[in-house]
Design an enzyme around this catalytic site. Structure first.
Site, short mmCIF file in Angstrom:
data_model
loop_
_atom_site.label_atom_id
_atom_site.label_comp_id
_atom_site.label_asym_id
_atom_site.label_seq_id
_atom_site.Cartn_x
_atom_site.Cartn_y
_atom_site.Cartn_z
N ARG A 9 -12.62 8.43 2.44
CA ARG A 9 -11.03 9.51 3.31
C ARG A 9 -11.75 10.84 2.74
O ARG A 9 -12.10 11.45 2.02
CB ARG A 9 -10.26 8.67 2.32
CG ARG A 9 -9.72 6.92 2.96
CD ARG A 9 -8.70 6.76 2.41
NE ARG A 9 -8.42 6.95 1.07
CZ ARG A 9 -7.42 7.72 0.53
NH1 ARG A 9 -6.25 7.72 1.01
NH2 ARG A 9 -7.05 7.08 -0.63
N ARG A 71 -11.22 8.06 11.35
CA ARG A 71 -10.35 6.45 12.13
C ARG A 71 -9.31 6.83 11.57
O ARG A 71 -9.23 8.55 11.33
CB ARG A 71 -11.34 6.12 10.12
CG ARG A 71 -10.49 7.71 8.87
CD ARG A 71 -11.78 6.78 7.86
NE ARG A 71 -10.81 6.15 7.08
CZ ARG A 71 -11.06 5.10 5.92
NH1 ARG A 71 -11.81 5.79 4.97
NH2 ARG A 71 -10.10 4.06 5.32
N GLN A 105 -20.72 1.33 0.04
CA GLN A 105 -19.27 1.96 -0.49
C GLN A 105 -20.37 3.68 -1.32
O GLN A 105 -21.32 3.08 -1.79
CB GLN A 105 -18.62 1.03 -1.83
CG GLN A 105 -17.95 0.05 -1.52
CD GLN A 105 -17.14 0.41 -0.92
OE1 GLN A 105 -16.50 0.96 -0.15
NE2 GLN A 105 -16.11 -0.61 -1.62
N ARG A 156 -22.55 -18.39 -31.77
CA ARG A 156 -22.70 -17.25 -31.16
C ARG A 156 -23.80 -17.11 -30.82
O ARG A 156 -24.85 -16.60 -31.27
CB ARG A 156 -22.29 -15.57 -31.67
CG ARG A 156 -21.86 -14.21 -31.28
CD ARG A 156 -21.88 -13.32 -32.04
NE ARG A 156 -20.76 -13.37 -32.59
CZ ARG A 156 -19.27 -12.95 -32.07
NH1 ARG A 156 -19.49 -12.34 -30.48
NH2 ARG A 156 -18.52 -13.11 -31.73
#
Length: 384
Positions: A9, A71, A105, A156
């Site tokens: 965009r 678009r 992306q 841990r």
């Protein structure tokens, strides 16, 4: 057919026009486009945008597989989902149901060609209906009720003994047109995970992300590429006008022609010579002041007046003298008369304000500095 689809965009609020903002010297969206252009599995790349500026930047590059899709405004607003523009394009282009559709992306510029290829080969095995990318996260997570989510706090584990958790990094997603249309989602059915390197975990959403990812790009991708190629370079050549200078032509009251050179560029050439790399100028213009500058810098080679492909021939002649090939040459230039030579050398670079045609050369390094403002020094330091 395998289609790579990149929605970008023009209306980003956190970083205006971020998709074409220079990232490590190249418009952000171009990193993914060029990785996909080099991916043999991908047949077509579609950049879906609502922005004239983004369209102009993409079309100014001579990409072979890339096209623009405009678009709709409805699917480019802040509230529109990525799926909405995916479905819009699938319907508009009337894609076949068995086409493979890969959503990519632009905000994950550290994705490389090998990542796309490996994931597509993984998908070709037909073990999964869709695939997403993840990185392995070695952090310890907790629930809001004070219970540990992914480890026993009473025992841990050390990192090397800890499997961690897979975190979606948003780099890309693979599915078929049929599945996307049926589910209205980028993922569906049996989902497979393609694991990417830990340094690809961050997406660019905020200004701080930009700085972090540029550092990661230089460290994990650009430096590795540059180091491998730089080791072979034995000759460094540069253009003059628009590269060693700002491209301006200055005239005194007496009609004397003047040019502005940058002393840092001169130091960069000196540093290269000290490392045993031969340096020289190859330029189209014939000017006495170019010769004087070359003599002052004590360059190994100086060739001017090279027009109509003459730059490439001049470089070949220098290579013959040195007994090397063009693959062992680095060259930086800014305009169309540099195009042929830039397209044939081992390492090519251009100033930040070079012409679009030059910037479109595959593999060219676009400096962050403009001509006459230290771009030659920047390229020299990249080699060193």
């Amino acid at each position: 057919m395998i289609i790579a689809f990149i929605p970008v965009r023009g209306g980003s609020k956190s970083i205006p026009l971020k998709n074409i903002k220079p990232f490590c010297g190249k418009p952000l969206v171009c990193w993914n486009i060029e990785a996909l252009e080099n991916c043999p599995e991908v047949d077509q790349i579609v950049v879906a945008t609502d922005s004239d500026k983004i369209e102009e930047v993409v079309l100014n590059h001579t990409y072979k597989k890339t096209k623009i899709y405009r678009r709709s405004a409805e699917n480019a607003c802040d509230t529109a989902s990525t799926e909405s523009v995916m479905l819009e394009y699938i319907n508009a282009a009337q894609l076949a149901s068995d086409d493979i559709f890969m959503l990519v992306q632009a905000t994950s510029p550290l994705t490389q060609t090998k990542h796309f290829s490996e994931a597509l080969r993984m998908y070709a095995n037909k073990k999964y209906d869709s695939i997403l990318t993840c990185v392995r996260n070695y952090r310890f997570f907790w629930n809001a009720d004070g219970t540990s989510m992914n480890y026993d706090y009473r025992n841990r584990p050390r990192r090397q003994n800890f499997d961690g958790m897979l975190m979606e990094n948003g780099a890309f997603y693979i599915n078929t047109v049929k599945n996307i249309t049926a589910s209205q989602n980028r993922l569906s059915g049996k989902i497979g995970v393609y694991e990417m390197p830990e340094y690809t975990a961050t997406e660019i959403d905020e200004p701080d992300d930009w700085s972090i990812l540029e550092n990661l790009m230089r460290r994990h991708i650009l430096n590795n590429t540059n180091n491998a190629q730089a080791q072979n370079i034995k000759l460094f050549l540069t253009d003059v006008d628009g590269t060693l200078t700002d491209g301006g032509m200055y005239y005194s009251e007496n009609g004397d022609e003047l040019k502005k050179f940058n002393t840092r560029d001169g130091m960069g050439l000196q540093l290269l010579r000290e490392k045993g790399i031969k340096v020289g100028i190859v330029t189209s213009e014939t000017r006495e002041l170019n010769r004087r500058r070359a003599e002052k810098l004590k360059l190994d080679f100086f060739s001017q007046g090279q027009r109509n492909g003459g730059k490439l021939e001049a470089a070949k002649a220098i290579c013959a003298q040195l007994g090397i090939t063009l693959a062992e040459v680095a060259y930086i230039g800014d305009d169309v008369n540099c195009y042929e030579l830039l397209s044939n050398v081992g390492m090519a670079a251009c100033p930040a304000d070079a012409t679009p045609k030059v910037k479109s050369i595959e593999g060219i390094r676009i400096m962050t500095h403009k001509g006459g403002e230290g771009c030659v020094r920047e390229f020299a330091e990249m080699l060193l």
